[in-house]
Design a protein around this motif. Sequence first.
Motif, short mmCIF file in Angstrom:
data_model
loop_
_atom_site.label_atom_id
_atom_site.label_comp_id
_atom_site.label_asym_id
_atom_site.label_seq_id
_atom_site.Cartn_x
_atom_site.Cartn_y
_atom_site.Cartn_z
N LEU A 115 0.81 -1.22 0.00
CA LEU A 115 0.00 0.00 0.00
C LEU A 115 0.85 1.27 0.00
N ASP A 116 1.96 1.26 0.71
CA ASP A 116 2.83 2.44 0.73
C ASP A 116 3.36 2.75 -0.66
N GLU A 117 3.79 1.72 -1.37
CA GLU A 117 4.31 1.94 -2.72
C GLU A 117 3.20 2.43 -3.66
N TYR A 118 2.00 1.86 -3.52
CA TYR A 118 0.89 2.33 -4.36
C TYR A 118 0.57 3.78 -4.03
N ARG A 119 0.50 4.13 -2.76
CA ARG A 119 0.18 5.51 -2.37
C ARG A 119 1.22 6.48 -2.95
N HIS A 120 2.48 6.10 -2.90
CA HIS A 120 3.53 6.92 -3.50
C HIS A 120 3.29 7.08 -5.00
N PHE A 121 2.96 6.00 -5.67
CA PHE A 121 2.66 6.05 -7.11
C PHE A 121 1.47 6.98 -7.36
N GLN A 122 0.43 6.85 -6.57
CA GLN A 122 -0.76 7.68 -6.77
C GLN A 122 -0.44 9.16 -6.58
N ILE A 123 0.26 9.48 -5.50
CA ILE A 123 0.55 10.88 -5.18
C ILE A 123 1.56 11.49 -6.16
N HIS A 124 2.60 10.76 -6.46
CA HIS A 124 3.71 11.33 -7.23
C HIS A 124 3.61 11.13 -8.73
N HIS A 125 2.73 10.28 -9.19
CA HIS A 125 2.62 10.04 -10.62
C HIS A 125 1.19 10.22 -11.13
N LEU A 126 0.28 9.39 -10.63
CA LEU A 126 -1.06 9.34 -11.20
C LEU A 126 -1.81 10.67 -11.06
N THR A 127 -1.87 11.22 -9.85
CA THR A 127 -2.63 12.45 -9.66
C THR A 127 -1.91 13.69 -10.18
N ARG A 128 -0.66 13.54 -10.56
CA ARG A 128 0.08 14.68 -11.13
C ARG A 128 -0.05 14.78 -12.65
N ILE A 129 -0.73 13.83 -13.24
CA ILE A 129 -0.96 13.92 -14.68
C ILE A 129 -1.94 15.05 -14.93
N GLU A 130 -1.57 15.97 -15.79
CA GLU A 130 -2.43 17.11 -16.08
C GLU A 130 -3.79 16.62 -16.59
#
Length: 152
Positions: A115-130
């Motif tokens: 879950l920590d790795e997924y949360r990092h992915f979500q915060i730093h990659h997925l939600t940062r997509i314009e």
Amino acid sequence: MKLDEIDRRILRALQRDGRLQNVELAREVCLSPSPCWRRVRLLEEAGVIERYVAVLNAAKVGKGLTVFARVWLKGQDAATVDHFTNAIRDLPEVLECHLMAGDCDFLLRVVAADLDEYRHFQIHHLTRIEGVQSVKSEIPMQQIKLTPSLPV
């Protein structure tokens, strides 16, 4: 390409074991090796067989968590959708991306170690997509069925 029963037997056998040698495959589908090889080549050339891959055990390679992420975009115009799909193609954590009809705009299948790795992915990659408005994550409790094989 119209598939006959022999083609279907070939496809079923190769989906079970893509490393079958032609002689073994021919024996399994009741053909001699030369016609079997020609049929496999025709299936490849027609794009019925796209490629051969190894199916990995996700947990044993450190990616044992699967998350389904529902994504809503700020708009459904071509530029926003194209930008999102191009960005997703560059994220190896995303195994599947589907443009949806219905509640959300996209459904993603994402893998992570935990879950920590997924949360990092979500915060730093997925939600940062314009263009991404929101993301809702669904975590499966148990995998009931996962198969790469198509019914042919």
